[in-house]
Design a protein around this motif. Structure first.
Motif, PDB file in Angstrom:
ATOM      1  N   SER A  68      17.413 -34.343   7.009  1.00 15.16           N
ATOM      2  CA  SER A  68      16.173 -34.613   6.289  1.00 15.16           C
ATOM      3  C   SER A  68      16.342 -35.510   5.067  1.00 15.16           C
ATOM      4  O   SER A  68      15.340 -35.832   4.410  1.00 15.16           O
ATOM      5  CB  SER A  68      15.523 -33.290   5.850  1.00 15.16           C
ATOM      6  N   HIS A  69      17.571 -35.914   4.757  1.00 19.78           N
ATOM      7  CA  HIS A  69      17.787 -36.823   3.627  1.00 19.78           C
ATOM      8  C   HIS A  69      19.115 -37.534   3.841  1.00 19.78           C
ATOM      9  O   HIS A  69      20.186 -36.942   3.664  1.00 19.78           O
ATOM     10  CB  HIS A  69      17.800 -36.042   2.315  1.00 19.78           C
ATOM     11  N   HIS A 223      15.898 -38.688   8.217  1.00 17.24           N
ATOM     12  CA  HIS A 223      14.905 -39.232   7.295  1.00 17.24           C
ATOM     13  C   HIS A 223      15.680 -40.100   6.310  1.00 17.24           C
ATOM     14  O   HIS A 223      16.485 -39.589   5.519  1.00 17.24           O
ATOM     15  CB  HIS A 223      14.178 -38.120   6.556  1.00 17.24           C
ATOM     16  N   GLU A 360      12.505 -34.023  -3.286  1.00 16.05           N
ATOM     17  CA  GLU A 360      13.906 -34.030  -2.865  1.00 16.05           C
ATOM     18  C   GLU A 360      14.813 -33.416  -3.938  1.00 16.05           C
ATOM     19  O   GLU A 360      14.624 -33.648  -5.128  1.00 16.05           O
ATOM     20  CB  GLU A 360      14.367 -35.470  -2.607  1.00 16.05           C
ATOM     21  N   SER A 381      12.808 -30.495   0.072  1.00  8.78           N
ATOM     22  CA  SER A 381      13.896 -31.111   0.839  1.00  8.78           C
ATOM     23  C   SER A 381      15.188 -30.951   0.046  1.00  8.78           C
ATOM     24  O   SER A 381      15.325 -31.531  -1.038  1.00  8.78           O
ATOM     25  CB  SER A 381      13.592 -32.592   1.086  1.00  8.78           C
ATOM     26  N   ALA A 424      13.078 -28.268   4.236  1.00 10.38           N
ATOM     27  CA  ALA A 424      13.814 -29.206   5.083  1.00 10.38           C
ATOM     28  C   ALA A 424      15.213 -29.398   4.514  1.00 10.38           C
ATOM     29  O   ALA A 424      15.391 -29.485   3.301  1.00 10.38           O
ATOM     30  CB  ALA A 424      13.081 -30.545   5.145  1.00 10.38           C
ATOM     31  N   GLY A 426      19.203 -31.298   4.578  1.00 12.02           N
ATOM     32  CA  GLY A 426      19.924 -32.514   4.921  1.00 12.02           C
ATOM     33  C   GLY A 426      21.239 -32.604   4.183  1.00 12.02           C
ATOM     34  O   GLY A 426      21.691 -31.640   3.556  1.00 12.02           O
ATOM     35  N   ALA A 469      11.950 -29.744   9.197  1.00 13.53           N
ATOM     36  CA  ALA A 469      12.181 -31.175   8.976  1.00 13.53           C
ATOM     37  C   ALA A 469      11.036 -31.992   9.551  1.00 13.53           C
ATOM     38  O   ALA A 469      10.583 -32.976   8.943  1.00 13.53           O
ATOM     39  CB  ALA A 469      13.506 -31.590   9.615  1.00 13.53           C
ATOM     40  N   ALA A 473       8.205 -34.467   7.457  1.00 13.85           N
ATOM     41  CA  ALA A 473       7.996 -35.886   7.762  1.00 13.85           C
ATOM     42  C   ALA A 473       6.639 -36.163   8.388  1.00 13.85           C
ATOM     43  O   ALA A 473       6.349 -37.298   8.772  1.00 13.85           O
ATOM     44  CB  ALA A 473       9.101 -36.367   8.707  1.00 13.85           C
TER      45      ALA A 473
END
Length: 524
Positions: A68-69, A223, A360, A381, A424, A426, A469, A473
């Motif tokens: 996700s990142h 993402h 984030e 996130s 989410a 990442g 996730a 998005a």
């Protein structure tokens, strides 16, 4: 009846679809899931002369794992030269630089931990004598700061402080001489622009290799939290499919005007077979270790009380403009003041803002912030691997800067899930490794300042890289679950990540990775 392109049978399929949570087979045609159910029924109804049937007895099929990142294109540029991520002290750094290969006459490195300086101020004098006069550009692990040598400063014609539209700094000593420590993107770019770079051909080959190795960890998508290399993505797709599905969010920086915002809106139309622009990325602050996280109270060095946008109201206005145009936003916000301002901005959008925006990182926030994510429909996130840069006894640079009270509320993944937030997960590669299995494992057993109290269940961790996730998005209608009509993005592991111990999940065999109905990785 038409036949399937791909048929996965005799296996355990965890769909994350409440209507049919577990089945033994699925069929894929035209890049979509066309049937899920019992093996015998699907073989009878969907196997044809052109069908590839794969018996996966003992394996576990999951919705495709998504980071996700991530920064796959920008990260290729960041992760150039000598890997300094294993350096733990100043002697180790000096030794690594002494023997480092030159890139176009430069010493280039990445992944350097702030803790390696052992509490000393970051200064070029600590490394100059081992460089042999070569220009050096060394990125610190956070991606928001760098240490450069005197020769590199000379190459960039930096002789003193500079002013920027965003919060950035060429750190100088008491006499106005640059120390070599560059904080935030605008300052680093002054030297990066004169440093050697890879050729376009090497960049294309490097991206395909990187995405292929990502797919080998079970990743089907990412993402992308920057707009670097849209031309590179298009160039790669001229000759081959991308191994991962990429959703790209270009940056919106301080100083942008109305025309610049409209350009970001126009970019949302761009895309290819497996990539598309799908949002805009903002920065509300920098990093704790760099002293640029926006905090409600100064850190232990007296820093952190300024936002990345010198006028936070201008950030809010930019978000409003993009929201009105139907553009989703993601805001980098690490400190409590940054997170609060981002939430306030989204709350001011009203009901139309629900489900359209995300924040984030969220590294340290007070109790009253947590329930606002679910209440406002803001996705959180977060990156579990980042916890490894901290220590449970708060002796690391991140914790020491924040102090014990704020370090004790680190990476509150458990608290956010308990509050009902979309979470989410990442890696933020290249800040941490992209291996999706390690993201799953560390979400269950966070390290350092976060500690096990913030650990998720196996199912919650899996949702973080699949269904949640997709929600973050705006793609829940297209993926994140295994159901008829959704994209055939699938990950097949040799164990069940929901029930297996976290340490085993981190090393799970990746049997198969499927993106868009096509196999992008086959395990041995």
């Amino acid at each position: 009846m038409p036949s399937a392109d791909l048929l996965l049978t005799d296996t355990h399929i965890r769909t994350l679809d409440p209507a049919q949570p577990e089945v033994t087979a699925l069929a894929v045609a035209g890049g979509r899931i066309v049937a899920v159910g019992d093996t015998d029924d699907l073989v009878r109804d969907w196997q044809g002369p052109g069908t590839e049937r794969i018996d996966l007895a003992g394996a576990h099929v999951l919705p495709g794992l998504v980071d996700s990142h991530s920064h796959p294109v920008w990260g290729l540029e960041m992760a150039t030269g000598v890997d300094l991520s294993g350096v733990v002290d100043l002697d180790g750094l000096r030794g690594a630089l002494r023997t480092a290969d030159r890139l176009g006459g430069w010493v280039v490195g990445w992944g350097l931990d702030h803790n390696a300086f052992e509490g000393r101020p970051i200064h070029r004098e600590l490394i100059e004598d081992v460089l042999g006069g070569a220009p050096a550009f060394l990125r610190l692990y956070d991606g928001h700061s760098a240490l450069v040598s005197g020769a590199a400063l000379d190459a960039a014609r930096i002789t003193g402080p500079r002013s920027f539209d965003q919060r950035a700094e060429v750190v100088c000593d008491g006499e106005g001489r640059p120390t070599g420590y560059l904080v935030e993107h605008a300052a680093m770019d002054l030297v990066y622009e004169v440093a050697p770079r890879a050729s376009d051909q090497d960049r294309r080959a490097g991206l395909v290799e990187l995405l292929s190795t990502m797919a080998a960890t079970g990743l089907t998508g990412a993402h992308v939290m920057d707009g670097s290399g849209l031309d590179l993505l298009a160039a790669v797709e001229e000759g081959a499919d991308l191994p991962l599905r990429l959703t790209v969010s270009p940056w919106c920086m301080p100083g942008v005007d109305r025309a610049g915002l409209d350009e970001l809106v126009a970019l949302q139309k761009l895309g290819g077979r497996r990539w598309r622009v799908g949002g805009v990325k903002f920065f509300m602050d920098g990093t704790v270790e760099g002293g640029t996280a926006w905090l409600e109270h100064a850190d232990c060095h007296g820093q952190g009380t300024d936002a990345f946008w010198p006028d936070p109201a201008a950030y809010s206005e930019a978000v409003r403009h993009l929201h009105a145009a139907g553009v989703r936003t993601a805001t980098h916000a690490i400190g409590d003041a940054a997170v609060r301002h981002a939430l306030d901005t989204i709350e001011a959008l009203g009901e139309s803002g629900r489900g359209a925006h995300r924040i984030e990182h969220i590294e340290s926030v007070p109790d009253d912030t947590i329930p606002r994510f679910a209440a406002l429909g803001v996705a959180a996130s977060m990156q579990p691997p980042h916890t490894a840069y901290t220590k449970g006894d708060h002796s690391d640079e991140w914790s020491k800067r924040l102090g014990d009270a704020r370090a004790a509320r680190a990476w509150r993944t458990r608290d956010l899930r308990d509050a009902g937030a979309v979470l989410a997960l990442g890696s933020d590669w290249p800040i941490a490794h992209y291996d999706a299995r390690k993201v799953l494992a560390m979400a269950r057993v966070p390290e350092g300042a976060a500690g096990p109290a913030q650990g998720l269940t196996g199912l919650e961790a899996l949702e973080g890289v699949t269904s949640h996730a997709a929600i973050a998005a705006g793609q829940a209608a297209e993926g994140g679950r295994i159901a008829v009509g959704l994209r055939a993005d699938l990950t097949v592991l040799g164990l069940d990540p929901v029930t297996a111990p976290a340490d085993e999940v981190a090393e799970a065999p990746v049997v198969l990775t499927v993106t868009d109905g096509r196999i992008t990785h086959r395990g041995a």
